[in-house]
Scaffold this active site. Structure first.
Site, PDB file in Angstrom:
ATOM      1  N   PHE A 249      20.103  60.289  19.556  1.00 18.32           N
ATOM      2  CA  PHE A 249      20.651  61.322  18.655  1.00 18.32           C
ATOM      3  C   PHE A 249      21.912  61.978  19.203  1.00 18.32           C
ATOM      4  O   PHE A 249      22.295  63.055  18.764  1.00 18.32           O
ATOM      5  CB  PHE A 249      19.593  62.385  18.334  1.00 18.32           C
ATOM      6  N   GLY A 476      16.393  52.460  18.769  1.00 17.13           N
ATOM      7  CA  GLY A 476      15.108  52.448  18.081  1.00 17.13           C
ATOM      8  C   GLY A 476      15.305  52.207  16.596  1.00 17.13           C
ATOM      9  O   GLY A 476      14.351  52.175  15.823  1.00 17.13           O
ATOM     10  N   GLY A 518      27.554  51.075  15.417  1.00 15.61           N
ATOM     11  CA  GLY A 518      26.908  49.873  15.950  1.00 15.61           C
ATOM     12  C   GLY A 518      26.659  48.780  14.940  1.00 15.61           C
ATOM     13  O   GLY A 518      27.060  47.624  15.135  1.00 15.61           O
ATOM     14  N   ALA A 519      25.984  49.111  13.848  1.00 16.50           N
ATOM     15  CA  ALA A 519      25.580  48.079  12.888  1.00 16.50           C
ATOM     16  C   ALA A 519      26.791  47.296  12.383  1.00 16.50           C
ATOM     17  O   ALA A 519      26.744  46.066  12.265  1.00 16.50           O
ATOM     18  CB  ALA A 519      24.825  48.710  11.715  1.00 16.50           C
ATOM     19  N   LEU A 659      22.041  45.534   5.925  1.00 16.56           N
ATOM     20  CA  LEU A 659      21.625  44.325   6.658  1.00 16.56           C
ATOM     21  C   LEU A 659      20.118  44.081   6.599  1.00 16.56           C
ATOM     22  O   LEU A 659      19.674  42.941   6.689  1.00 16.56           O
ATOM     23  CB  LEU A 659      22.085  44.419   8.117  1.00 16.56           C
ATOM     24  N   ASN A 660      19.335  45.154   6.497  1.00 21.52           N
ATOM     25  CA  ASN A 660      17.877  44.991   6.452  1.00 21.52           C
ATOM     26  C   ASN A 660      17.305  46.120   5.610  1.00 21.52           C
ATOM     27  O   ASN A 660      17.415  47.296   5.977  1.00 21.52           O
ATOM     28  CB  ASN A 660      17.308  45.028   7.881  1.00 21.52           C
ATOM     29  N   THR A 663      14.632  48.429   7.690  1.00 23.43           N
ATOM     30  CA  THR A 663      15.133  49.321   8.748  1.00 23.43           C
ATOM     31  C   THR A 663      16.159  50.306   8.187  1.00 23.43           C
ATOM     32  O   THR A 663      16.259  51.439   8.655  1.00 23.43           O
ATOM     33  CB  THR A 663      15.732  48.523   9.924  1.00 23.43           C
ATOM     34  N   GLU A 734      23.942  58.145  10.543  1.00 20.29           N
ATOM     35  CA  GLU A 734      24.062  59.596  10.512  1.00 20.29           C
ATOM     36  C   GLU A 734      24.183  60.192   9.121  1.00 20.29           C
ATOM     37  O   GLU A 734      23.820  61.351   8.894  1.00 20.29           O
ATOM     38  CB  GLU A 734      25.260  60.029  11.383  1.00 20.29           C
TER      39      GLU A 734
HETATM   40 MO1  MOS Z   1      26.159  60.248  18.202  1.00 27.13          MO
HETATM   41  S1  MOS Z   1      25.615  62.168  17.560  1.00 27.13           S
HETATM   42  O1  MOS Z   1      24.733  59.576  18.867  1.00 27.13           O
HETATM   43  O2  MOS Z   1      26.614  59.481  16.783  1.00 27.13           O
END
Ligand code: MOS
Length: 767
Positions: A249, A476, A518-519, A659-660, A663, A734
């Protein structure tokens, strides 16, 4: 995994089960302090009970004499860092703050590490840490920006220098003066702490001059770089491994002092050392979301078109860094409005530097803006969706750029339909069930696509299975699973023939998992690597006289279930295994690189994702890149008790390619739950007399539990975005948190007629 999922079909988008699910539920997934390491010993911090002052004497004799103790390190005897941390150093290196404890006797915040005790067992180290005897010269701490003695100042830049301290478009003051309608309101929120299930932790192992860190970090490459710098050793002498993370987070998005200090302790005792922060220590050993005050002024025409937005934020920061969440960024781009100003005021207090926390800036910024829009809608007698449509930003108002894609109107429409918004009687206090007041509220959501770069490597082995790798982390959220799907589809293999590896600095470099990057960018690198591998295999086959595909053209070939064949004649072909075995090859491999087209007006992107390299130019100069969504909330309020129950929730988001399905749905639910925590439950309380948090535990720091959360309806608006990256993925880590608190507060207003502008909305505020 089910039979269906193991056949080659397009797995992307399908609700494939988590490939790491079994490991997690059986305890086979290893977290930072769970690696079997021989001769390992344990380290525990002793921390400062005062928030401001100086250590005048520190006596470690009885701690040293306690059973099993190997070392007691204090500022008097610890080998000093080669280089003090810099919160945000050049090249994007990120420590969490530009201060390290245990370097001198000054105390800047309660809970500051004052000794690191190393012992044979955890219990011995914990016991000995209580025996460290300290005398202080204590001063009265400052803890709130409003404390007498705290001095407000306007920083040049916030958030590591990435965001200016003041941004202005047009002439907002003049526009406000000339406008017939105005909303002026002040929104506040309490300090919040991330509280991932897994507290931050390190296992440090020296092998000669090579350091291996099993670390709970969102970014192995950044941790490697920061630790190498602080220890004064070459980067390639540090290996960081993070195979599993129990949540992050944002509190593991940068590097906090315990990691380097643990490595130093391991060198001192010449043994591997494990160090896990206690739950209580996580409240003071890494950053938090700052408590803050946001003054918002909206002005509008009589038909509800915004003419100006002025936003002023005041918050406390540490004695060493100018940190504030950049709430103004999202307020600047959300609605078509010709005049805008945002500014930040900070005050230095006795707290450690606050940090990124899920949707940093967007979550509090949209609490203010989306509450303010609701207030404006009531003032004008407009429906909350209607006022948002009237102010819909057809281009990004912060820079006049086109959107790479935007499906916000579809999100409003579909969300309203699923929720039954049309049944809402706009009058506050008009809907009830016996003595329970019922309210409907809504709010918009958005999150930028930050620039980032990633690499990946793909290998297909002679047995026909594949391994694909990238040095990303999985907090996760499902990274292992979605990357396996992307690799499987692009290699023409079933999902169960592909193993995806991550979380190691020896793998191709990926950005820190932060800023929702990331994704999109890692999947794009995986796609590039797999496509490159496919091209290699194809060209090997068509040039191989012994192959049934000899002489074919690459575009005539397809690959399914690990078999290359002619599209027009499926019987003619061979498997990867046959091709490799005949050619005496153990494997065939390829690498791929990807980057986002670079998004949004911020020049440097999200500092959390700035590592390892900044993205290139490309589409970013033409397009603004954001995901959008809408939340709809029903609350049931018992006025006698002040109790609020969220009884229904609908979230509709457009995040590019999904993508999924499973998830992704879980991500949206998790984000909305995190937002409901921010709206109704989460607050870290301060005892200002001592500058200490009083509820630094999960018994008294309230987070939502199952009983607080209704069944949630989640849908995605299908969206194709050709500009964001090769996979068209925007990232949804987010966005689902953004606007949630406003949707809840707006529903509470609709239910009760009480406008609560202070988070969390606890029962006392409704009585
Ligand atoms: Mo950062 S608050 O883990 O995008």
């Amino acid at each position: 995994m089910s039979q269906q999922q193991s056949t080659t079909a397009n797995s992307i988008g399908k609700p494939v089960d988590r490939v790491d699910g079994r490991l997690k539920v059986t305890g086979g997934a290893r977290y930072a302090t769970e690696y079997p390491v021989e001769r390992v010993v344990h380290a525990v911090f002793a921390t400062s009970r005062i928030a401001r002052g100086r250590i005048t004497r520190i006596n470690t004799r009885s701690a040293l004499d306690a059973p099993g103790v190997l070392a007691v390190l204090t500022h008097e005897n610890i080998p000093k860092l080669a280089r003090r941390p810099e919160a945000f150093a050049e090249g994007g290196l990120q420590a969490g703050m530009s201060f390290s404890p245990l370097q001198d006797p000054e105390i800047f915040y309660a809970g500051q590490h004052i000794a690191l005790v190393v012992a044979e067992t955890l219990e011995q180290a914990e016991h000995a840490a209580t025996l460290v005897d300290v005398s202080y010269r204590e001063e009265k701490p400052l803890v709130h920006a409003t404390d007498s003695g705290a001095r407000l100042y306007e920083p040049k830049a916030i958030m590591g220098g990435g965001v200016p301290g003041r941004t202005r478009r047009g002439n907002p003051q003049q526009a406000i003066a000339a406008s017939p309608v105005r909303v002026e309101a002040t929104y506040t929120n309490s300090t919040c702490h991330h509280n991932p299930m897994e507290p931050s932790a390190t296992t440090a192992v020296w092998n000669g001059d090579v350091l291996t860190l099993y670390e709970s970090t969102q970014g192995v490459t950044n941790t490697q770089a920061v630790v190498a710098r602080q220890l004064g050793i070459p980067r390639d002498k540090v290996r960081v491994i993070t195979n599993f993370l129990g949540g992050g987070f944002g509190c593991k998005g940068t590097n906090w002092p315990h990691t380097s200090l643990c490595a130093i302790a391991a060198r001192v005792v010449n043994r591997p050392v494990k160090l896990a922060l206690s739950r209580q220590q996580t409240f003071t050993s890494h950053g938090h979301r700052e408590e803050q005050t946001q003054k918002l002024t909206l002005s509008a025409t009589r038909d509800g078109r915004l003419t100006a937005i002025v936003h002023e934020k005041t918050s406390p920061t540490s004695f060493f860094d100018d940190w504030a969440e950049p709430n103004g960024n999202v307020i600047n781009m959300m609605y078509a409005c010709p005049n805008f100003e945002t500014s930040y005021k900070l005050a230095r207090v006795n707290l450690m530097t606050s940090t990124f926390m899920r949707a940093p800036g967007e979550a509090p910024g949209m609490f203010a803006l989306e509450s303010g829009m609701d207030e404006l809608a009531y003032k004008l007698g407009l429906d909350p969706i209607e006022i948002r449509l009237r102010n819909h930003a057809d281009v990004d108002p912060s820079n006049e750029q086109q959107w790479s894609s935007k499906s916000l109107k579809q999100c409003y429409a579909r969300g309203a339909e699923l929720f039954g918004w049309s049944k809402r009687n706009s009058q506050p206090r008009s809907m009830r069930d016996g003595h329970i007041l019922i309210g409907y509220g809504m709010a918009s959501a958005t999150y930028p696509i930050y620039p980032a770069k990633s690499s990946a490597r793909a290998q297909v082995f002679a047995n026909g299975s594949a391994r694909v790798q990238s040095g990303t982390t999985d907090m996760g959220v499902g990274t292992y699973t979605i990357m396996t799907q992307v690799a499987a589809d692009n290699l023409g293999l079933p999902v169960n023939q592909v193993r995806f590896e991550l979380g190691d600095t020896t793998l191709p470099t990926a950005p820190t998992s932060g800023g929702s990057v990331g994704a999109g960018v890692v999947s794009s690198a995986v796609y590039m690597a797999c496509q490159a591998l496919r091209a290699k295999a194809t060209s090997m086959a068509i040039q191989d006289k012994s192959s049934p595909l000899f002489g074919a053209k690459p575009e005539q070939l397809a690959i399914e279930n690990g078999r290359l064949f002619l599209r027009d004649n499926r019987d003619q072909g061979e498997t990867y295994a046959q091709l490799l075995t005949r050619n005496g090859l153990a494997d065939i491999a390829a690498t791929g690189d990807a980057q986002y087209g670079e998004g949004y007006s911020s020049e440097v992107g999200h500092p959390e994702s700035r590592e390892p390299q900044q993205g290139g130019g490309g589409d970013r100069t033409k397009y603004s890149m954001h995901a959008f969504g809408a939340h709809f909330c029903e609350v049931r309020v018992d006025e006698t008790l002040g109790q609020v129950r969220v009884s229904r929730w609908v979230g509709v988001h457009a995040g590019g390619r999904i993508l999924n399905a499973k998830t992704a749905r879980s991500q949206i639910i998790g984000g909305a739950v995190y937002g409901i925590g921010y709206a109704l439950h989460e607050a870290t309380h301060m005892d200002a007399r001592y500058g200490r948090y009083v509820n630094s535990n999960l018994g008294e720091y309230h987070v939502p539990v199952n009983a607080d959360i209704p069944d949630m309806t989640v849908e995605f608006v299908p969206e194709e975005d050709r500009h964001v990256n090769a996979m068209g993925v925007k990232g949804i880590g987010e966005i689902a948190m953004v606007g949630v608190a406003a949707a809840v507060a707006n529903a509470i207003y609709h239910a009760t007629g009480k406008r609560i502008r202070d988070l969390p909305i606890t029962p006392d505020k409704l009585l």
